[in-house]
Design a protein around this motif. Structure first.
Motif, PDB file in Angstrom:
ATOM      1  N   THR A   1     -10.214  42.841  10.172  1.00  0.00           N
ATOM      2  CA  THR A   1     -11.142  42.387   9.149  1.00  0.00           C
ATOM      3  C   THR A   1     -12.455  43.165   9.180  1.00  0.00           C
ATOM      4  OG1 THR A   1     -10.199  40.192   9.311  1.00  0.00           O
ATOM      5  CG2 THR A   1     -12.357  40.363   8.261  1.00  0.00           C
ATOM      6  N   GLY A   2     -12.900  43.554   7.985  1.00  0.00           N
ATOM      7  CA  GLY A   2     -14.247  44.106   7.845  1.00  0.00           C
ATOM      8  C   GLY A   2     -14.392  45.552   8.256  1.00  0.00           C
ATOM      9  N   GLU A   3     -13.297  46.249   8.545  1.00  0.00           N
ATOM     10  CA  GLU A   3     -13.430  47.627   8.989  1.00  0.00           C
ATOM     11  C   GLU A   3     -12.844  48.573   7.952  1.00  0.00           C
ATOM     12  OE1 GLU A   3     -12.286  48.561  12.884  1.00  0.00           O
ATOM     13  OE2 GLU A   3     -13.049  46.733  13.767  1.00  0.00           O
ATOM     14  N   LYS A   4     -13.588  49.610   7.620  1.00  0.00           N
ATOM     15  CA  LYS A   4     -13.136  50.599   6.662  1.00  0.00           C
ATOM     16  C   LYS A   4     -12.140  51.529   7.331  1.00  0.00           C
ATOM     17  CE  LYS A   4     -14.818  54.168   3.524  1.00  0.00           C
ATOM     18  NZ  LYS A   4     -16.015  54.910   3.050  1.00  0.00           N
ATOM     19  N   ARG A   5     -11.056  51.821   6.603  1.00  0.00           N
ATOM     20  CA  ARG A   5     -10.016  52.673   7.158  1.00  0.00           C
ATOM     21  C   ARG A   5     -10.384  54.146   7.033  1.00  0.00           C
ATOM     22  NH1 ARG A   5      -6.885  50.040  10.689  1.00  0.00           N
ATOM     23  NH2 ARG A   5      -7.502  47.912  10.216  1.00  0.00           N
ATOM     24  N   PRO A   6     -10.249  54.915   8.119  1.00  0.00           N
ATOM     25  CA  PRO A   6     -10.647  56.328   8.093  1.00  0.00           C
ATOM     26  C   PRO A   6      -9.611  57.199   7.407  1.00  0.00           C
ATOM     27  CG  PRO A   6      -9.724  55.791  10.214  1.00  0.00           C
ATOM     28  CD  PRO A   6      -9.776  54.492   9.434  1.00  0.00           C
ATOM     29  N   GLY A   7     -10.027  58.419   7.066  1.00  0.00           N
ATOM     30  CA  GLY A   7      -9.099  59.401   6.532  1.00  0.00           C
ATOM     31  C   GLY A   7      -8.180  59.938   7.624  1.00  0.00           C
ATOM     32  N   TYR A   8      -7.269  60.846   7.208  1.00  0.00           N
ATOM     33  CA  TYR A   8      -6.230  61.317   8.131  1.00  0.00           C
ATOM     34  C   TYR A   8      -6.838  61.992   9.353  1.00  0.00           C
ATOM     35  CZ  TYR A   8      -1.870  63.482   9.666  1.00  0.00           C
ATOM     36  OH  TYR A   8      -0.779  63.853  10.412  1.00  0.00           O
ATOM     37  N   PHE A   9      -7.627  63.034   9.162  1.00  0.00           N
ATOM     38  CA  PHE A   9      -8.196  63.759  10.300  1.00  0.00           C
ATOM     39  C   PHE A   9      -9.362  62.994  10.924  1.00  0.00           C
ATOM     40  CE2 PHE A   9      -6.155  67.132   7.783  1.00  0.00           C
ATOM     41  CZ  PHE A   9      -5.302  67.633   8.750  1.00  0.00           C
ATOM     42  N   ALA A  10     -10.033  62.188  10.098  1.00  0.00           N
ATOM     43  CA  ALA A  10     -11.130  61.385  10.636  1.00  0.00           C
ATOM     44  C   ALA A  10     -10.621  60.398  11.681  1.00  0.00           C
ATOM     45  CB  ALA A  10     -11.836  60.634   9.513  1.00  0.00           C
ATOM     46  N   ALA A  11      -9.363  59.936  11.526  1.00  0.00           N
ATOM     47  CA  ALA A  11      -8.805  58.990  12.493  1.00  0.00           C
ATOM     48  C   ALA A  11      -8.722  59.614  13.881  1.00  0.00           C
ATOM     49  CB  ALA A  11      -7.414  58.538  12.037  1.00  0.00           C
ATOM     50  N   PHE A  12      -8.328  60.891  13.948  1.00  0.00           N
ATOM     51  CA  PHE A  12      -8.283  61.568  15.242  1.00  0.00           C
ATOM     52  C   PHE A  12      -9.683  61.715  15.830  1.00  0.00           C
ATOM     53  CE2 PHE A  12      -4.238  63.374  13.455  1.00  0.00           C
ATOM     54  CZ  PHE A  12      -3.388  62.861  14.414  1.00  0.00           C
ATOM     55  N   ARG A  13     -10.644  62.049  14.971  1.00  0.00           N
ATOM     56  CA  ARG A  13     -12.017  62.207  15.464  1.00  0.00           C
ATOM     57  C   ARG A  13     -12.582  60.872  15.944  1.00  0.00           C
ATOM     58  NH1 ARG A  13     -12.317  65.623  10.818  1.00  0.00           N
ATOM     59  NH2 ARG A  13     -13.341  63.952   9.632  1.00  0.00           N
ATOM     60  N   MET A  14     -12.316  59.802  15.204  1.00  0.00           N
ATOM     61  CA  MET A  14     -12.795  58.483  15.605  1.00  0.00           C
ATOM     62  C   MET A  14     -12.169  58.046  16.926  1.00  0.00           C
ATOM     63  SD  MET A  14     -12.939  56.387  11.996  1.00  0.00           S
ATOM     64  CE  MET A  14     -13.323  54.852  12.851  1.00  0.00           C
ATOM     65  N   LEU A  15     -10.880  58.327  17.082  1.00  0.00           N
ATOM     66  CA  LEU A  15     -10.210  57.949  18.326  1.00  0.00           C
ATOM     67  C   LEU A  15     -10.789  58.716  19.507  1.00  0.00           C
ATOM     68  CD1 LEU A  15      -8.013  56.363  19.777  1.00  0.00           C
ATOM     69  CD2 LEU A  15      -6.414  58.207  19.220  1.00  0.00           C
ATOM     70  N   ALA A  16     -11.080  59.998  19.309  1.00  0.00           N
ATOM     71  CA  ALA A  16     -11.650  60.809  20.383  1.00  0.00           C
ATOM     72  C   ALA A  16     -13.012  60.280  20.821  1.00  0.00           C
ATOM     73  CB  ALA A  16     -11.771  62.267  19.938  1.00  0.00           C
ATOM     74  N   ALA A  17     -13.700  59.600  19.897  1.00  0.00           N
ATOM     75  CA  ALA A  17     -15.029  59.074  20.213  1.00  0.00           C
ATOM     76  C   ALA A  17     -14.986  57.685  20.850  1.00  0.00           C
ATOM     77  CB  ALA A  17     -15.881  59.020  18.943  1.00  0.00           C
ATOM     78  N   VAL A  18     -13.825  57.049  20.888  1.00  0.00           N
ATOM     79  CA  VAL A  18     -13.709  55.714  21.482  1.00  0.00           C
ATOM     80  C   VAL A  18     -13.853  55.830  22.998  1.00  0.00           C
ATOM     81  CG1 VAL A  18     -12.163  53.761  21.912  1.00  0.00           C
ATOM     82  CG2 VAL A  18     -12.274  54.791  19.638  1.00  0.00           C
ATOM     83  N   PRO A  19     -14.766  55.094  23.618  1.00  0.00           N
ATOM     84  CA  PRO A  19     -14.938  55.178  25.078  1.00  0.00           C
ATOM     85  C   PRO A  19     -13.652  54.811  25.819  1.00  0.00           C
ATOM     86  CG  PRO A  19     -16.771  53.999  24.070  1.00  0.00           C
ATOM     87  CD  PRO A  19     -15.741  54.173  23.002  1.00  0.00           C
ATOM     88  N   GLY A  20     -13.177  55.725  26.644  1.00  0.00           N
ATOM     89  CA  GLY A  20     -12.013  55.454  27.479  1.00  0.00           C
ATOM     90  C   GLY A  20     -10.668  55.684  26.828  1.00  0.00           C
ATOM     91  N   ALA A  21     -10.628  56.056  25.548  1.00  0.00           N
ATOM     92  CA  ALA A  21      -9.333  56.205  24.869  1.00  0.00           C
ATOM     93  C   ALA A  21      -8.505  57.327  25.489  1.00  0.00           C
ATOM     94  CB  ALA A  21      -9.540  56.458  23.375  1.00  0.00           C
TER      95      ALA A  21
END
Length: 426
Positions: A225-245
């Motif tokens: 809930t309440g979270e905007k879905r990222p684009g295709y390549f943005a998803a990889f970048r967002m995951l890389a920025a997640v602490p500990g992923a």
């Protein structure tokens, strides 16, 4: 009054709203936010995902169980036909990485439904006693599973927002998969007495297609809930920025390479060291599978009874150390009963690690949890292949102790990654 809801729909929405309202930055203290729903209640809300997780395992179970009969039908040798199974791993790695961001942008229930349609088609193709058809069957089942299991875990978690129940729902999908892996062989062998292995595959295709419209209903559910879905390549970048992923994905890779490589040579080890016949080894396999199931079932709940990551971190590190000790105990124990205890301890330890990894990925990754779980699945498929290949080379060069050393190095890789994890705040 006509108040129709899907199972768990009201609790999922209510929980998701409460979770969203309470996500102002605070440090997790370890105190439980609200009581974790019972496993029965969670399972009642996600039963289509649990059933689909069982169906996804069945085609390769048929292939392994009836390998001799399938090879005879094609006129080829067991080794040649069995080697086709590796195509599934190749497909799982490549497609799992490619579709990872889509499990965020497309509702995971719809991804799972599409994977089931592909699984049904592959099962029908697999009934043809022809090597090219069996090669296509193995490749397509691997592709299907690479999308199916991350989507099922994501769909299950999404029905409970971002709280502890979300992590528990995701781990229950894997727990059910583990139980199915332990029990599936006898379940498919019995009806095959009447309709043969080809009848099993047709039955699997029918069940998969019947489940497809049920999973499509998950496609209408809100994601997190309440979270905007990222684009295709943005998803990889967002995951890389997640602490500990990244360390978590490395933990999963290392522990899978160690454990699955070990399992690949477990039967010959017990035969060579203790003279166990295939019938007697079935008990060892059941012991290993049952220990993994119980460990995953219990750990999946314990690490989700608090908002804090500390319990999951501690369980992961202790279990990795236990797994390292148990691994060498398996290969160095002087008597059978000690080896059996070590085998059970090794399986249970890896189950705890797997549950902790999935829990932490679901908690931390938010809008890209589907991407994370898909990459996790692909990494484990690659680790399975490498663990068996490198373990086999070490076995040929240095015997079982050489193989244990390689599996120990995989475990140390996972332990090193786990030690870099820090508590996450939100």
């Amino acid at each position: 009054m006509n108040d129709h809801r899907e199972p768990g729909e009201g609790t999922q929405r209510d929980h998701a709203v409460r979770t969203t309202e309470n996500t102002t930055p605070t440090t997790r203290t370890g105190a439980p936010a609200e009581p974790l729903p019972s496993d029965r209640r969670i399972a009642g809300a996600i039963w289509p995902a649990l059933l689909a997780s069982v169906v996804g395992l069945l085609p390769f179970t048929v292939f392994s169980t009836f390998l001799v009969s399938i090879a005879d039908a094609t006129g080829e040798g067991d080794a040649a036909v069995g080697a086709l199974r590796g195509l599934g791993g190749v497909g799982a790695v490549l497609v799992g990485i490619a579709v990872a961001p889509l499990i965020g942008r497309i509702a995971p229930g719809r991804v799972a439904a599409g994977a089931l349609v592909l699984l049904a088609a592959a099962s029908v193709v697999g009934t043809l006693a022809w090597i090219p058809a069996l090669a296509a069957f193995c490749l397509l089942i691997g592709v299907s599973n690479s999308a199916l299991y991350p989507a099922l875990s994501t769909a299950a978690a999404d029905r409970f927002g971002t709280g502890p129940a979300a992590g528990r729902a995701a781990t229950l999908v894997m727990t059910t998969q583990t139980l199915a892996a332990t029990l599936a062989a006898p379940l498919i062998a019995f009806p095959a007495l009447w309709w043969g292995w080809q009848g099993d595959l047709i039955a699997i295709a029918v069940v998969a297609l019947l489940l497809t419209p049920v999973l499509l209903r998950y496609g209408r559910e809100a994601h997190v809930t309440g979270e905007k879905r990222p684009g295709y390549f943005a998803a990889f970048r967002m995951l890389a920025a997640v602490p500990g992923a990244r360390p978590l994905l490395l933990v999963a890779f290392g522990r899978t390479g160690a454990f699955m490589g070990h399992l690949a040579f477990l039967a010959p080890f017990y035969t060579d060291e203790f003279g166990l016949a295939p019938g007697a080894f079935a008990f060892v396999w059941t012991l290993s599978g049952g220990s993994f199931f119980i460990g995953h079932l219990v750990a999946g709940r314990l690490v989700n009874t608090t908002e804090s990551d500390e319990r999951a971190h501690r369980a992961m590190r202790i279990s990795l150390l236990t797994a390292l000790v148990a691994l060498f105990a398996v290969y160095m124990a002087p008597v059978l009963w000690v080896t059996l205890l070590a085998t059970a301890a090794l399986s249970a330890s890896h189950a705890v690690i797997a549950a902790a990894v999935v829990t932490l990925l679901v908690r931390r990754c938010g809008a890209v949890r589907g991407t994370a779980l898909s990459l996790n699945s692909s990494g484990m498929s690659l680790a399975l292949f490498l663990g068996a290949a490198v373990g086999g080379a070490a076995l040929a060069a240095g015997g079982y102790l050489g193989a244990a050393t390689v599996f120990g190095l995989f475990t140390l890789l996972a332990l090193g990654a786990a030690l870099t994890l820090r508590s996450h705040t939100r």
